[in-house]
Design an enzyme around this catalytic site. Structure first.
Site, PDB file in Angstrom:
ATOM      1  N   ARG A  53      -9.390  -6.041 -22.000  1.00  0.00           N
ATOM      2  CA  ARG A  53      -9.041  -7.436 -22.261  1.00  0.00           C
ATOM      3  C   ARG A  53      -9.872  -8.329 -21.350  1.00  0.00           C
ATOM      4  NH1 ARG A  53      -3.003  -9.353 -21.162  1.00  0.00           N
ATOM      5  NH2 ARG A  53      -3.527  -9.129 -18.976  1.00  0.00           N
ATOM      6  N   CYS A  72       1.184  -3.928 -26.620  1.00  0.00           N
ATOM      7  CA  CYS A  72       0.811  -3.561 -25.253  1.00  0.00           C
ATOM      8  C   CYS A  72       1.711  -4.226 -24.220  1.00  0.00           C
ATOM      9  CB  CYS A  72      -0.662  -3.853 -24.982  1.00  0.00           C
ATOM     10  SG  CYS A  72      -1.069  -5.590 -25.120  1.00  0.00           S
ATOM     11  N   GLU A 100       0.207 -13.208 -28.872  1.00  0.00           N
ATOM     12  CA  GLU A 100       1.128 -13.509 -27.772  1.00  0.00           C
ATOM     13  C   GLU A 100       1.806 -14.855 -27.949  1.00  0.00           C
ATOM     14  OE1 GLU A 100      -0.395 -11.889 -23.775  1.00  0.00           O
ATOM     15  OE2 GLU A 100      -2.130 -12.925 -24.605  1.00  0.00           O
ATOM     16  N   ASN A 142       5.335  -9.513 -23.774  1.00  0.00           N
ATOM     17  CA  ASN A 142       5.842 -10.244 -22.594  1.00  0.00           C
ATOM     18  C   ASN A 142       5.668 -11.745 -22.829  1.00  0.00           C
ATOM     19  OD1 ASN A 142       5.886  -7.630 -21.616  1.00  0.00           O
ATOM     20  ND2 ASN A 142       4.002  -7.858 -20.459  1.00  0.00           N
ATOM     21  N   ASP A 143       4.453 -12.120 -23.211  1.00  0.00           N
ATOM     22  CA  ASP A 143       4.213 -13.544 -23.468  1.00  0.00           C
ATOM     23  C   ASP A 143       4.808 -13.983 -24.798  1.00  0.00           C
ATOM     24  OD1 ASP A 143       2.949 -14.832 -21.280  1.00  0.00           O
ATOM     25  OD2 ASP A 143       1.191 -13.568 -21.618  1.00  0.00           O
ATOM     26  N   ARG A 179       8.926 -16.167 -18.350  1.00  0.00           N
ATOM     27  CA  ARG A 179       8.980 -14.739 -18.018  1.00  0.00           C
ATOM     28  C   ARG A 179       9.051 -14.507 -16.518  1.00  0.00           C
ATOM     29  NH1 ARG A 179       3.022 -12.339 -19.587  1.00  0.00           N
ATOM     30  NH2 ARG A 179       3.449 -10.778 -18.026  1.00  0.00           N
ATOM     31  N   ARG A 182      -6.274  -4.496 -18.005  1.00  0.00           N
ATOM     32  CA  ARG A 182      -6.126  -5.896 -17.582  1.00  0.00           C
ATOM     33  C   ARG A 182      -7.264  -6.215 -16.609  1.00  0.00           C
ATOM     34  NH1 ARG A 182      -0.268  -4.591 -17.992  1.00  0.00           N
ATOM     35  NH2 ARG A 182       0.778  -6.336 -19.008  1.00  0.00           N
ATOM     36  N   HIS A 202       0.805  -1.225   0.000  1.00  0.00           N
ATOM     37  CA  HIS A 202       0.000   0.000   0.000  1.00  0.00           C
ATOM     38  C   HIS A 202       0.825   1.256   0.000  1.00  0.00           C
ATOM     39  CE1 HIS A 202      -3.032  -2.832   1.621  1.00  0.00           C
ATOM     40  NE2 HIS A 202      -3.516  -2.371   0.487  1.00  0.00           N
TER      41      HIS A 202
HETATM   42  C1  PEP Z   1       1.873  -9.454 -22.605  1.00  0.00           C
HETATM   43  O1  PEP Z   1       1.918 -10.691 -22.496  1.00  0.00           O
HETATM   44  O2  PEP Z   1       2.758  -8.779 -23.178  1.00  0.00           O
HETATM   45  C2  PEP Z   1       0.748  -8.704 -22.026  1.00  0.00           C
HETATM   46  C3  PEP Z   1       0.559  -7.429 -22.284  1.00  0.00           C
HETATM   47  O3  PEP Z   1      -0.097  -9.361 -21.189  1.00  0.00           O
HETATM   48  P1  PEP Z   1       0.309  -9.774 -19.676  1.00  0.00           P
HETATM   49  O4  PEP Z   1       1.639  -9.129 -19.372  1.00  0.00           O
HETATM   50  O5  PEP Z   1      -0.788  -9.274 -18.822  1.00  0.00           O
HETATM   51  O6  PEP Z   1       0.384 -11.256 -19.783  1.00  0.00           O
HETATM   52 MG    MG Z   2       0.141 -11.763 -21.841  1.00  0.00          MG
END
Ligand code: PEP
Ligand code: MG
Length: 553
Positions: free
Chosen positions: A333, A503, A432, A455-456, A466, A297, A190
């Site tokens: 999403r 994103c 992804e 990211n994925d 990751r 998200r 927090h």
């Molecule tokens: C991603 O995978 O890049 C993404 C934006 O989704 P998250 O990080 O929430 O899996």
């Molecule tokens: Mg993702």
């Protein structure tokens, strides 16, 4: 001079005296209960009173500190009467035949220790919520005033504490706080959430190095690097002044970017949207002049709750964001849980490889009751702004078609019920997985837009977890394979006449702006703080001269 290193959780540099936050701990003893039923009654009454106080605080917080803080108090009001917590207190009263105070304190310790031990960083940070609620119930039982412990000096200070609860933070006089330093806490604690919301620099997780003997001594803190200097020497002070002046200048340059278009020198648009996790984050999007929301998200609504949020709760959250963004795009999403994001009330089978298992769209397609509730909320919210729906972790055309069938059913239902919604709500998917890149041409014919979750995509393209901390240079989102995947998806999108955004975290890297332009990316969606630096970079770039050099091996 003493140098401490923690985690910088709220950016900025400040200098001032350290002041330790003190709590007057009530002296709770294990007194025997003469009447266990009567003690149960005292606990129940205190829980009801605590919940009422917390709801009142939520209302106050809404005006004073924003929706996100208000939501924290609303969650606390629910926690005060939480089933597991109440059951633990009741068992202690019955088994140990002790007084209400002792049972509440012990239950608070047990339940918060259980939360703290959870693997999920977000949930483990919620241990502080249980401790906060317990303190409040104990205050009621012992007749201790709620504002105990807030002893502030007359001059602005760097406030030091183990961790601060939301109610403690809200009761502080912000004009007296230069910064926060805490021994506990993480990005999700927090102190961190509220410090960021208030724009106050903070360093968390200093551990045992944060000693009470620093009380009253001078310090400099750097909320970016996580460094705390106690009794800073002349070199650090000079460095600090210089860096502070530089950052002020940078801040002024960034301020000048507000209201400007996301466009290159030669007129190519690369629109910058923001990623958010809750309606409370919209304030930061507006403060940083984001052109819309490219990724909401939605799973954070689920992860922050004790049970699946109802259609009504979700509808209100989505509607509030859509309305607050005032016609700007809001891409929401659908639920993306599983793997690293687990909701305790939605237990998923333990999997050997959860990142390759039952997650994201797979859960929604297999659990129609969850999916339908969310889609109804989303379509209802579509009547209040520029809402688009996006599906995560797509690997096949049939998945998209099935998603679309759900959407068509929900629209027909709302139509029949006379509930307003936007018939033209755009549908997009996240790219992804390598599979979605390889069949991007076919997928592009099914949807209105692509958004690449780098990211994925990095995780699955490079076969690199990751979540693992030790993979270091092997997890490289700038790897030519990932950048080529982006190019393939972009070409497929444009051939089908749809747009493509990024994103994932990679989108916030200003050094990649030229590559994104050369690839043909249309939108970037990043954390609100990254908008203005990116805009500054885009406005200095000529798209025509950008090359695909980084795609070479
Ligand atoms: C991603 O995978 O890049 C993404 C934006 O989704 P998250 O990080 O929430 O899996
Ligand atoms: Mg993702």
């Amino acid at each position: 001079m003493i140098v401490l290193t923690g985690k910088g959780v709220s950016k900025g540099m400040v200098r001032g005296p350290v002041h330790f936050f003190r709590r007057l701990a009530a002296d709770i003893r294990k007194n025997p209960a003469s009447d266990v039923q009567a003690e149960c009654g005292r606990v129940k009454a205190a829980q009801i009173q605590a919940a009422a106080q917390l709801r009142e605080l939520a209302e106050k917080a809404r005006g004073k500190a924003g929706d996100e803080t208000a939501a924290l108090f609303e969650t606390h009001a629910l926690l005060a009467k939480d089933e597991i917590y109440t059951e633990t207190i009741r068992n202690l009263l019955q088994e140990q035949r002790c007084c209400a105070e002792y049972a509440v304190q012990t239950a608070g310790e047990q339940v918060s220790a259980m939360m703290a031990a959870m693997d999920d960083e977000y949930l483990s940070a919620r241990a502080a919520d249980i401790r906060d609620v317990t303190r409040r119930i104990l205050n009621i039982l012992t007749g201790t005033a709620d504002s105990d412990g807030v002893i502030l000096s007359d001059v602005p200070v760097i406030l030091a504490a183990d961790d601060l609860s939301p109610s403690e933070t809200l009761q502080l006089d912000k004009s007296k706080i230069l910064g926060f330093i805490t021994s506990e806490g993480s990005d999700n604690s927090h102190t961190a959430i509220l410090a960021r919301a208030m724009g106050i620099p903070a360093v968390c997780g200093l551990g045992r190095k944060l000693l009470p003997e620093y009380d009253g001594r001078n310090a400099c803190i750097d909320g970016s690097s996580g460094k705390v200097y106690i009794d800073p020497d002349a070199t650090i002070l000079t460095e600090f002044e210089a860096q502070w002046a530089d950052r002020q200048k940078l801040r002024e340059t960034m301020e000048a970017m507000k209201g400007k278009e996301d466009v290159t020198l030669d007129g190519r648009k690369l629109t910058i949207f923001c990623n958010i996790g809750s309606p409370g984050d919209v304030a930061a999007v507006r403060d940083n002049n984001g052109s819309g929301i490219g990724l909401f998200r939605s799973e954070f609504l689920y992860l922050a709750a004790n049970s699946c949020p109802s259609e009504e709760e979700q509808f209100r959250a989505y509607r509030d964001v859509a309305e607050a963004m005032d016609g700007k795009p809001v891409i929401i999403r659908t639920l993306d849980i599983g793997a690293d994001k687990q909701a305790t009330y939605l237990p998923l089978r333990k999997e050997e490889n959860p990142a390759l298992g039952m997650r994201a769209i797979r859960i929604c397609l297999n659990r129609p009751e969850i999916f339908r509730t969310q889609l109804r909320a989303l379509y209802r919210a579509s009547a209040f702004g520029n809402v688009a729906i996006m599906f995560p972790m797509i690997t096949s055309v049939w998945e998209v078609r099935e998603c679309r069938r759900f959407c068509a059913d929900i629209m027909a239902e709302l139509e029949a019920e006379g509930i307003p919604y936007n018939k033209h709500t755009e549908i997009g998917i996240m790219i992804e997985t390598p599979a979605s890149v390889l069949i991007a041409d076919a997928l592009a014919k099914e949807v209105d837009f692509f958004s690449v979750g780098t990211n994925d995509l990095t995780q699955y393209t490079l076969a690199c977890d990751r979540q693992a901390n030790d993979l270091g240079r092997f997890f490289d989102p700038r790897h030519p394979a990932v950048l080529r995947a982006l190019k393939m998806a972009a070409d497929a999108a444009h051939a089908a006449g749809i747009r493509i955004g990024i994103c994932g975290e990679l989108g916030a890297d200003p050094e990649l702006v030229e590559t994104f332009l050369a690839i043909g990316i249309d939108e970037l969606s990043v954390s609100p703080a990254a908008v203005l630096p990116l805009r500054a970079k885009i406005r200095k770039t000529t798209a025509e001269t950008c090359t695909l050099g980084l795609l070479k091996c």
